[in-house]
Structures are given as structure tokens and as C-alpha cells.
Design a protein around this motif. Structure first.
Motif, PDB file in Angstrom:
ATOM      1  N   MET A 222      15.686  18.400  57.745  1.00 39.71           N
ATOM      2  CA  MET A 222      16.247  18.426  56.376  1.00 39.71           C
ATOM      3  C   MET A 222      17.472  17.566  56.140  1.00 39.71           C
ATOM      4  SD  MET A 222      16.128  21.094  54.380  1.00 39.71           S
ATOM      5  CE  MET A 222      17.094  21.195  52.809  1.00 39.71           C
ATOM      6  N   ILE A 225      15.252  14.935  54.117  1.00 37.59           N
ATOM      7  CA  ILE A 225      15.294  15.623  52.781  1.00 37.59           C
ATOM      8  C   ILE A 225      16.440  15.254  51.858  1.00 37.59           C
ATOM      9  CG2 ILE A 225      14.880  17.425  51.375  1.00 37.59           C
ATOM     10  CD1 ILE A 225      12.356  16.479  52.258  1.00 37.59           C
ATOM     11  N   PHE A 228      17.112  11.825  51.195  1.00 39.02           N
ATOM     12  CA  PHE A 228      16.300  11.561  50.160  1.00 39.02           C
ATOM     13  C   PHE A 228      16.745  11.735  48.812  1.00 39.02           C
ATOM     14  CE2 PHE A 228      11.932  12.612  48.035  1.00 39.02           C
ATOM     15  CZ  PHE A 228      11.907  11.407  47.460  1.00 39.02           C
ATOM     16  N   VAL A 229      17.259  12.953  48.601  1.00 41.40           N
ATOM     17  CA  VAL A 229      17.779  13.788  47.462  1.00 41.40           C
ATOM     18  C   VAL A 229      19.098  12.723  47.061  1.00 41.40           C
ATOM     19  CG1 VAL A 229      19.156  15.552  46.462  1.00 41.40           C
ATOM     20  CG2 VAL A 229      16.994  16.032  47.746  1.00 41.40           C
ATOM     21  N   SER A 261      29.331  29.723  48.774  1.00 36.50           N
ATOM     22  CA  SER A 261      28.571  30.564  49.606  1.00 36.50           C
ATOM     23  C   SER A 261      27.890  29.729  50.518  1.00 36.50           C
ATOM     24  CB  SER A 261      27.553  31.452  48.857  1.00 36.50           C
ATOM     25  OG  SER A 261      26.415  31.873  49.537  1.00 36.50           O
ATOM     26  N   GLN A 263      25.344  30.263  52.036  1.00 36.67           N
ATOM     27  CA  GLN A 263      23.869  30.495  51.953  1.00 36.67           C
ATOM     28  C   GLN A 263      23.335  29.700  50.918  1.00 36.67           C
ATOM     29  OE1 GLN A 263      24.141  34.747  52.456  1.00 36.67           O
ATOM     30  NE2 GLN A 263      22.438  34.833  53.777  1.00 36.67           N
ATOM     31  N   LEU A 264      24.042  29.877  49.712  1.00 34.86           N
ATOM     32  CA  LEU A 264      23.728  29.049  48.413  1.00 34.86           C
ATOM     33  C   LEU A 264      23.979  27.565  48.578  1.00 34.86           C
ATOM     34  CD1 LEU A 264      24.266  31.721  45.763  1.00 34.86           C
ATOM     35  CD2 LEU A 264      22.138  30.900  46.704  1.00 34.86           C
ATOM     36  N   ASP A 266      22.671  24.672  49.736  1.00 32.59           N
ATOM     37  CA  ASP A 266      21.688  23.979  49.578  1.00 32.59           C
ATOM     38  C   ASP A 266      21.176  24.096  48.197  1.00 32.59           C
ATOM     39  OD1 ASP A 266      21.862  23.174  52.117  1.00 32.59           O
ATOM     40  OD2 ASP A 266      20.011  24.094  52.714  1.00 32.59           O
ATOM     41  N   ALA A 267      21.192  25.188  47.545  1.00 28.98           N
ATOM     42  CA  ALA A 267      20.616  25.566  46.375  1.00 28.98           C
ATOM     43  C   ALA A 267      21.470  24.850  45.226  1.00 28.98           C
ATOM     44  CB  ALA A 267      20.906  27.337  46.090  1.00 28.98           C
ATOM     45  N   PHE A 270      20.908  21.134  45.315  1.00 31.47           N
ATOM     46  CA  PHE A 270      19.560  20.813  44.277  1.00 31.47           C
ATOM     47  C   PHE A 270      19.690  20.939  43.074  1.00 31.47           C
ATOM     48  CE2 PHE A 270      17.427  21.706  48.832  1.00 31.47           C
ATOM     49  CZ  PHE A 270      16.920  20.304  49.003  1.00 31.47           C
ATOM     50  N   LEU A 271      20.688  22.155  42.696  1.00 30.87           N
ATOM     51  CA  LEU A 271      20.674  22.512  41.301  1.00 30.87           C
ATOM     52  C   LEU A 271      21.263  21.243  40.485  1.00 30.87           C
ATOM     53  CD1 LEU A 271      20.241  24.734  39.305  1.00 30.87           C
ATOM     54  CD2 LEU A 271      22.637  25.419  39.317  1.00 30.87           C
ATOM     55  N   LEU A 273      21.503  18.357  41.380  1.00 28.54           N
ATOM     56  CA  LEU A 273      20.631  17.056  41.668  1.00 28.54           C
ATOM     57  C   LEU A 273      19.559  17.231  40.328  1.00 28.54           C
ATOM     58  CD1 LEU A 273      18.666  14.820  42.967  1.00 28.54           C
ATOM     59  CD2 LEU A 273      17.259  16.675  43.310  1.00 28.54           C
ATOM     60  N   ILE A 274      19.216  18.359  39.769  1.00 26.47           N
ATOM     61  CA  ILE A 274      18.188  18.472  38.780  1.00 26.47           C
ATOM     62  C   ILE A 274      19.132  18.367  37.565  1.00 26.47           C
ATOM     63  CG2 ILE A 274      16.893  20.296  37.464  1.00 26.47           C
ATOM     64  CD1 ILE A 274      16.400  21.508  40.129  1.00 26.47           C
TER      65      ILE A 274
ATOM     66  N   ILE B 136      10.817  14.945  43.198  1.00 23.66           N
ATOM     67  CA  ILE B 136      12.007  15.320  43.838  1.00 23.66           C
ATOM     68  C   ILE B 136      12.594  16.577  43.209  1.00 23.66           C
ATOM     69  CG2 ILE B 136      13.692  14.066  42.840  1.00 23.66           C
ATOM     70  CD1 ILE B 136      13.569  14.635  46.417  1.00 23.66           C
ATOM     71  N   VAL B 137      12.400  16.613  41.826  1.00 28.57           N
ATOM     72  CA  VAL B 137      13.078  17.818  41.061  1.00 28.57           C
ATOM     73  C   VAL B 137      12.097  19.214  41.314  1.00 28.57           C
ATOM     74  CG1 VAL B 137      13.115  18.874  38.817  1.00 28.57           C
ATOM     75  CG2 VAL B 137      14.262  16.673  39.209  1.00 28.57           C
ATOM     76  N   LEU B 139      10.404  19.619  44.070  1.00 26.50           N
ATOM     77  CA  LEU B 139      11.015  19.897  45.606  1.00 26.50           C
ATOM     78  C   LEU B 139      12.286  20.722  45.627  1.00 26.50           C
ATOM     79  CD1 LEU B 139      10.587  17.573  48.576  1.00 26.50           C
ATOM     80  CD2 LEU B 139      12.496  18.980  48.280  1.00 26.50           C
ATOM     81  N   ALA B 140      13.114  19.982  44.785  1.00 24.09           N
ATOM     82  CA  ALA B 140      14.531  21.008  44.653  1.00 24.09           C
ATOM     83  C   ALA B 140      14.401  22.331  44.067  1.00 24.09           C
ATOM     84  CB  ALA B 140      15.629  19.937  43.771  1.00 24.09           C
ATOM     85  N   GLU B 143      13.148  24.740  46.886  1.00 28.15           N
ATOM     86  CA  GLU B 143      14.123  24.864  47.885  1.00 28.15           C
ATOM     87  C   GLU B 143      15.176  26.031  46.951  1.00 28.15           C
ATOM     88  OE1 GLU B 143      14.346  23.975  51.242  1.00 28.15           O
ATOM     89  OE2 GLU B 143      12.460  23.507  50.608  1.00 28.15           O
ATOM     90  N   ILE B 144      15.578  25.677  45.818  1.00 32.21           N
ATOM     91  CA  ILE B 144      16.752  26.597  45.205  1.00 32.21           C
ATOM     92  C   ILE B 144      15.940  27.962  45.150  1.00 32.21           C
ATOM     93  CG2 ILE B 144      17.604  27.283  42.895  1.00 32.21           C
ATOM     94  CD1 ILE B 144      17.794  24.100  42.272  1.00 32.21           C
ATOM     95  N   ASN B 147      16.150  29.656  48.557  1.00 32.31           N
ATOM     96  CA  ASN B 147      17.369  29.885  49.075  1.00 32.31           C
ATOM     97  C   ASN B 147      18.065  31.220  48.194  1.00 32.31           C
ATOM     98  OD1 ASN B 147      19.366  28.674  50.558  1.00 32.31           O
ATOM     99  ND2 ASN B 147      18.654  26.535  49.958  1.00 32.31           N
ATOM    100  N   VAL B 148      17.822  31.170  46.932  1.00 28.66           N
ATOM    101  CA  VAL B 148      18.617  32.149  46.110  1.00 28.66           C
ATOM    102  C   VAL B 148      17.890  33.614  46.573  1.00 28.66           C
ATOM    103  CG1 VAL B 148      18.626  32.997  43.525  1.00 28.66           C
ATOM    104  CG2 VAL B 148      18.978  30.803  44.144  1.00 28.66           C
ATOM    105  N   THR B 151      19.320  35.534  49.298  1.00 33.08           N
ATOM    106  CA  THR B 151      20.734  36.150  48.931  1.00 33.08           C
ATOM    107  C   THR B 151      20.930  37.268  47.985  1.00 33.08           C
ATOM    108  OG1 THR B 151      21.267  34.562  47.170  1.00 33.08           O
ATOM    109  CG2 THR B 151      21.850  33.638  49.435  1.00 33.08           C
ATOM    110  N   TYR B 277       9.469  23.566  51.659  1.00 35.09           N
ATOM    111  CA  TYR B 277       8.857  22.420  50.836  1.00 35.09           C
ATOM    112  C   TYR B 277       7.399  21.810  51.732  1.00 35.09           C
ATOM    113  CZ  TYR B 277      11.789  19.697  54.287  1.00 35.09           C
ATOM    114  OH  TYR B 277      12.117  19.235  55.578  1.00 35.09           O
TER     115      TYR B 277
END
Lengths: 293, 360
Positions: A222, A225, A228-229, A261, A263-264, A266-267, A270-271, A273-274, B136-137, B139-140, B143-144, B147-148, B151, B277
Motif C-alpha cells: 500500500m 501504491i 506511485f500515486v 473520516s 476509513q475514507l 484513502d478514498a 485518490f479522489l 489525485l483524479i 493510475i486513475v 486504479l484510484a 480503490e475509491i 473504500n466508499v 462505509t 487493485y
């Protein structure tokens, strides 16, 4: 005050990410491949330190140095055995090979150390710093991590810009064929890049597992990754980009797990990043690609 | 005589596809006979449905990786959406629609549609991205999703749906209410509607959809974009439209695989193991080892690589290690110039050819 302590924690984690991201970004810049096994090299470094320090009782500093040497050798060996034969193959084939190497390292660690997570003893023996009447505590790990990262960045930048090897790295990353014509030994340059990247992974393993002491065969995946991100975030192939991306990623992760949060977290990382890539498709510091017809 | 050759040439693709479908049906029939004769082990029986959904995932990913030529690492995310959407639907309508056939058919459409919407969304989002940035997008994104979904809490009672991001207690369900999605525990006791027959039919349907797409005008446009995007654009191909199309179809089919997965197990939850992933990477390995762009290869690789770890069980702890080594060696044998030259020199075909040449 709590915000400040979270921020420092974020910068500390981000510094570790940027050291790992440097390994990704340098390898990508020069060999044009995603080294998925990079995270697992960190895990190997962690186990080397654990074995030497906790099991054999060797001095922490010597253990860390040994881990750096072993990671370096491992990186060069992986490159020589698995990646060099595929220099001219499609990028997908190299990617799958990297995944194979990653599985290999994880399973070797699993066989040697078993599936129970090991508790890593911190290699850093610096007392925590208490500021503002004890309201703000900075751990010894953070006090070592952040300056060490800055030193590594400065040295690496100087090395790449000033030394002959460093400049040959830039040459190979810009145009491999032209570099060959100019007398650059491409294979040697790529091997050196892997050596530097893996040595940095060894340093990162000591810093990361000192702060997050949970060590198992998959605990490199992890962070790998994430780094990498971070490298993509900053613009893959760019060294300052890896630093900025890593630090930003660490701050975002710690702040969002503190305020939004756990738990969130990581999300959210990544969000963001996008979203960044939507606005700037080649990352923060990435060069704009000019397409030729 | 010449006409005859032409005829064979024209129907080559169709023939190839028909042979593949026939092979799937023959394997299916053989499996059914073996089950009826009691010759199949419990382990193998449990693997029949996974064979199908892994194959569907690989065939659909091949559309993005092989035909569109973009690396996607989000296949598990689309599968996850399909699985959760359809399991949610089945749980809600289990009393409403008692007929399993109708309910499951609708569930398949719900799963495919939900995944397709997300696929379209991702397709639009990555329009400006290329290569590794796109990878990578995706992959992201996967993961989102994972994760979501960990919850989310959703319940249903006489007052309608309740939704929460905190815990099950904050849903404040009435006495008659049922908890549908329970955060990290996911969806439990989904009706087990998947069976080998349905899975095989869906695999054949997937194969037909992808094979037909490749042989259609749209498929040729997508391949043109893969080979040279700028040239394709200059020829008047709407690159945006076809890229989104490929992403959407890939996602929808991955959603179908998710539906099969969700209705094959009793409790569905999003863990790194099933929707992380690593899963996307595993599917990518199927595609690459089966041959990029080769649909039949994807199916064969999925079956063999799902079977391989099971048959390597006698190696116990060493099996994943062996798997990793096999993976590396196979890639090097397939792609290293020296190995390719060596294979050409000593392969059976070349020895045979030399002999015939010598005779002439």
C-alpha cells in the motif's frame, strides 16, 4: 494547535512517501516502466532491519546500513534478471513481470517470516520535542525524518545535475538512442538508477516502519501504491514533482483521516489525485507532451 | 476454386468465433456429464462459476487493453459496483418478485447498468489522459469504490430507505426494518441465484458481444484509435465517442461478472482481496498471458490460471511463489528477443518447414 501537529505528522509521512516516490519516478523517467515491485523492496528492507536489530541484537545504525546495502543489491539483481531481458518488449509485458517480482518478494517474505505481523522496534532513538507547554509534541521519528528527507533531496538533485553519471541519466531519459550514440552505457545507467532507487527504498523502510511499526509480507504494497500515486501526482519522471507530490499526499491523508473520516482517507487521497489529473493531465510538475503527427 | 478460397477467407472470423462458442458448449456439456456421473470433486464444482466470471472479466478487459489499447487497472471496481448494485436489488425485491428467473435477469441488468454508468463516467474523466496516467486513475477509481462501499449503511423499513455513513444504529430503523448494506460487513444472505448454466450463457453472450463489436464498424474505429489516434481523428473517427463506448461496454460486462460473483456467495463485502487493485491486476495478468487482443486466449488463460493455484495446492506454502516464478519466466520467454529467436529456431513448426523446403 492540534491542526499544527496533524500538519507536521502529514509532512513527516509525506517525506517518507516522497523518498519512495523518488525511486518510482527515477526508474520511470529512465526505463519508462512502472516498477510495481518497488513497494516490496521496502518491505524487504523492513525485514532486514527487524532481523538484525530485534532478532540478532545488532546496533540500529548498522542494521539500517545493512538494509540499504541489501535493498540496493536486490534492486540491481531484480533489474538484471527480470527487467533487462525485456528492455525492448511492450510496456505491458514489463508491467506484468514487475507484478510477478512483487508476488515473488511477498511470498518469499511470507515463507521466511510467516503470516503473523511483526512489531518493528523504532530505529530512531531521539527524544520527542515538546513545544508550547506540552501542547505540541513532535516525535523523535518526525524530527529525524523531515531533515533527512530534505538532505536526501538536495544531494540527489546535485548528483543528477552535476555528476557525470547523473547527467547520463538525464540523457538516457530524454533520448535513449541518442545517448547510446554519445557513448552513454545505457544498461549501466539503468542499473545505477535502480541501485539509487532501491537504496532510497531501504532508507524509507527504516523511517516508515519506525513510525508505523506493523511489519508483514504485504505491508510494503500500500505505501508503494501511495508513493506511485504521489509520483504521478507530481508528474511522473520529475524529481521535484515526486517531492511535492509525496508531501502533499501525506498531508492530505493525515488531515482527511483526522477531520473527515479514517476509513475514507484513502478514498479522498485518490479522489484528489483524479481531480488534479483532470485539470493537469501530466501532474503538477509534469512536462506537457507535444504530440507529433 | 478461387471463389472457394474467398468464401473461406470471408467467414474466417465468424468460423473462429463459432468454434470458440462450440468449444465452450462442449466443455460445459462435459462438466455437466461429469457432475451427473459424480466424477467431479467438490473443489472443481466450486470453481465452475468462478471460471465463468473470471473469463467474462478478462474478455471485457481485453476490449480496453487489447482493442482500445489503454491500460486499465479498475476492472475490480466495476465488478464491485455490479456486485453491490445487483445484490442490493435482489435483497430489496426478494419478496416482491418471487420468481428467481425474472429477479435474476433484472438483477443482471441492474448490475450491468450501474457499472456502465460508472464506466461512462470514468471514460469521460480520462479523456485527456494517456498511458500510465490513465492506468493510475482507473486504479484510484477502483480503490475509491472499495473504500466508499465499506462505509455505507443502508436499511429499509415501512418509512422507506435509510442511509448513513456512520454506523448501523444511526439509521434508526423501525422494528420491521431490515439492514441491507452493513458497512464493512457488506450485504449478507444474498439469494444464491447464480448457477453454472446461467454463468456459461452469460460468458457466451459476453463473447458474442465483444467479438461482434470487434468485427463491426465501431470495433474497427476503436482499433484505428489504438493504432494511431491522430490518424484516426484525421480520418473523421470520433475518438471521444469510441473511447467512451469501449470503456462503457467493458464496465457493463465487468458489472455482469460482479452480479454472478455476488449471487454465488452468501455474504458480499468489499475487501482488498476480492475488489482491491490486486484483483484488477490478476485479471490483467489473464489478459496479457492469454494474448493481448485475443478473446479466446483470455478465456483459456482465465481458466488455466484459476485452476493452476488449486492444482499447485500440494506445494502448500510454495504455490504462490511458484506462480510468481512461472509468471516472470513466461513473460521473459514470450518477449525476450533472444528467447523469441531461439524458439523460432527450435520450434516444431520450423523443423517441419525446413524439411519440406529440403524436399523441394
Amino acid at each position: 494547535m492540534s491542526f499544527l501537529s496533524y500538519l507536521i505528522k502529514g509532512i513527516s509521512l509525506g517525506s517518507v512517501y516522497s523518498i519512495i516516490a523518488l525511486g518510482y519516478t527515477m526508474v520511470y523517467g529512465i526505463a519508462k516502466m512502472l516498477n510495481f515491485a518497488h513497494g516490496d523492496v521496502i518491505m524487504v528492507g523492513g525485514f532486514v532491519i527487524y532481523t538484525l536489530m530485534s532478532l540478532a541484537g545488532i546496533n540500529p545504525l548498522i542494521s539500517v546500513l545493512a538494509a540499504i546495502v541489501i535493498c540496493t543489491l536486490l534492486g540491481v539483481t531484480i533489474e538484471g534478471i527480470a527487467y533487462r531481458p525485456l528492455r525492448k518488449a511492450s510496456s505491458l509485458a514489463v508491467l506484468i513481470t514487475a507484478i510477478g517480482v512483487s508476488y515473488f518478494l511477498q511470498n518469499v517474505a511470507l515463507l521466511v517470516y510467516g503470516s503473523n505481523p511483526k512489531s518493528f522496534t523504532s530505529v530512531i532513538n531521539v527524544p520527542a520535542l515538546k513545544l508550547a507547554d506540552g501542547k505540541l509534541t513532535i516525535t523523535g521519528e518526525t524530527l529525524v525524518t523531515i531533515p533527512l528527507c530534505i538532505i536526501i533531496m538536495v544531494i540527489l538533485n546535485l548528483f543528477i545535475k552535476k555528476s557525470k553519471v547523473g547527467r547520463s541519466m538525464i540523457a538516457v531519459s530524454e533520448d535513449k538512442d541518442a545517448a547510446v550514440l554519445m557513448g552513454v552505457n545505457v544498461n549501466k545507467t539503468i542499473a545505477i538508477t535502480f541501485a539509487i532507487g532501491s537504496a532510497l527504498a531501504g532508507v524509507a523502510s527504516a523511517l516508515m516502519f519506525s513510525t508505523y511499526p506493523n511489519l508483514s509480507s504485504t505491508s510494503g504494497a500500500m505505501p508503494g501504491i501511495k508513493a506511485f500515486v504521489a509520483a504521478v501526482f507530481g508528474g511522473i519522471g520529475s524529481i521535484p514533482g515526486a517531492m511535492i507530490g509525496g508531501v502533499l499526499l501525506g498531508i492530505i491523508q493525515i488531515l482527511s483521516s483526522a477531520y473527515i473520516s479514517t476509513q475514507l482517507a484513502d478514498a479522498i487521497v485518490f479522489l484528489i489525485l483524479i481531480l488534479v489529473l483532470l485539470i493537469k493531465p501530466t501532474g503538477i510538475m509534469g512536462k506537457k507532451l507535444h504530440e507529433k503527427v | 476454386m478461387k471463389k472457394n478460397i474467398m468464401k473461406v477467407n470471408l467467414s474466417k472470423d465468424a468460423k473462429y468465433n463459432l468454434i470458440t462458442i462450440a468449444a465452450i458448449i462442449v466443455v460445459y456439456a462435459m462438466c455437466q456429464i461429469m457432475i451427473a456421473a459424480g466424477m467431479m470433486s467438490y473443489l472443481m464444482k466450486g470453481l465452475l462459476v468462478p471460471f465463468c466470471y473470471y473469463s467474462i472479466l478478462a474478455v471485457s478487459l481485453n476490449l480496453t487493453v487489447g482493442i482500445l489499447g489503454e491500460l486499465s487497472l479498475g476492472q475490480a471496481g466495476f465488478m464491485c459496483i455490479g456486485a453491490f448494485a445487483s445484490a442490493f436489488f435482489s435483497k430489496c425485491t426478494i419478496n416482491l418478485i418471487p420468481n428467481t428467473f425474472i429477479r435474476f435477469t433484472l438483477a443482471i441488468f441492474v448490475g450491468a447498468l450501474a457499472a456502465a454508468i460508472f464506466g461512462m463516467f470514468i471514460g469521460v474523466a480520462v479523456l485527456r489522459l494517456r498511458g500510465d496516467y490513465l492506468a493510475i486513475v482507473t486504479l484510484a477509481f477502483g480503490e475509491i469504490i472499495k473504500n466508499v462501499l465499506n462505509t455505507i449503511f443502508v436499511g429499509y423499513d415501512s418509512k422507506g430507505f435509510h442511509f448513513s455513513l456512520k454506523d448501523a444504529a444511526s439509521l434508526k430503523l423501525q422494528g420491521d426494518g431490515t439492514l441491507i448494506i452493513n458497512g464493512p460487513q457488506g450485504i449478507t444472505s444474498t439469494p444464491q441465484d447464480t448457477n453454472f448454466t446461467v454463468s456459461t450463457l452469460l460468458l457466451i453472450a459476453t463473447f458474442i458481444i465483444v467479438a461482434n463489436l470487434i468485427n463491426s464498424r465501431s470495433g474497427r474505429a476503436i482499433m484505428a484509435i489504438r493504432d494511431n489516434r491522430i490518424a484516426a481523428e484525421a480520418m473523421g473517427i470520433d475518438v471521444t465517442k469510441f473511447r467512451i463506448l469501449a470503456f462503457t461496454i467493458t464496465a457493463a460486462l465487468a458489472g455482469v461478472a460482479g452480479v454472478l460473483y455476488a449471487h454465488n456467495i452468501s455474504s458480499l463485502n468489499a475487501t482488498p482481496k476480492n475488489f482491491g487493485y490486486n484483483m484488477s491486476i490478476m485479471i490483467l495478468v489473464f489478459v496479457v498471458l492469454g494474448g493481448i487482443g485475443n478473446i479466446r486466449g483470455s478465456i483459456i488463460a482465465s481458466v488455466i490460471l484459476t485452476l493452476l493455484p488449486e492444482y499447485l495446492r500440494f506445494l502448500q506454502d510454495y504455490r504462490m511463489l511458484i506462480y510468481a516464478i512461472v509468471l516472470i519466466i513466461m513473460m521473459i520467454l514470450n518477449w525476450n528477443p533472444t528467447c523469441i529467436a531461439w524458439r523460432k529456431k527450435y520450434s516444431l513448426g520450423s523443423i517441419f518447414r525446413k524439411k519440406t523446403q529440403g524436399e523441394v
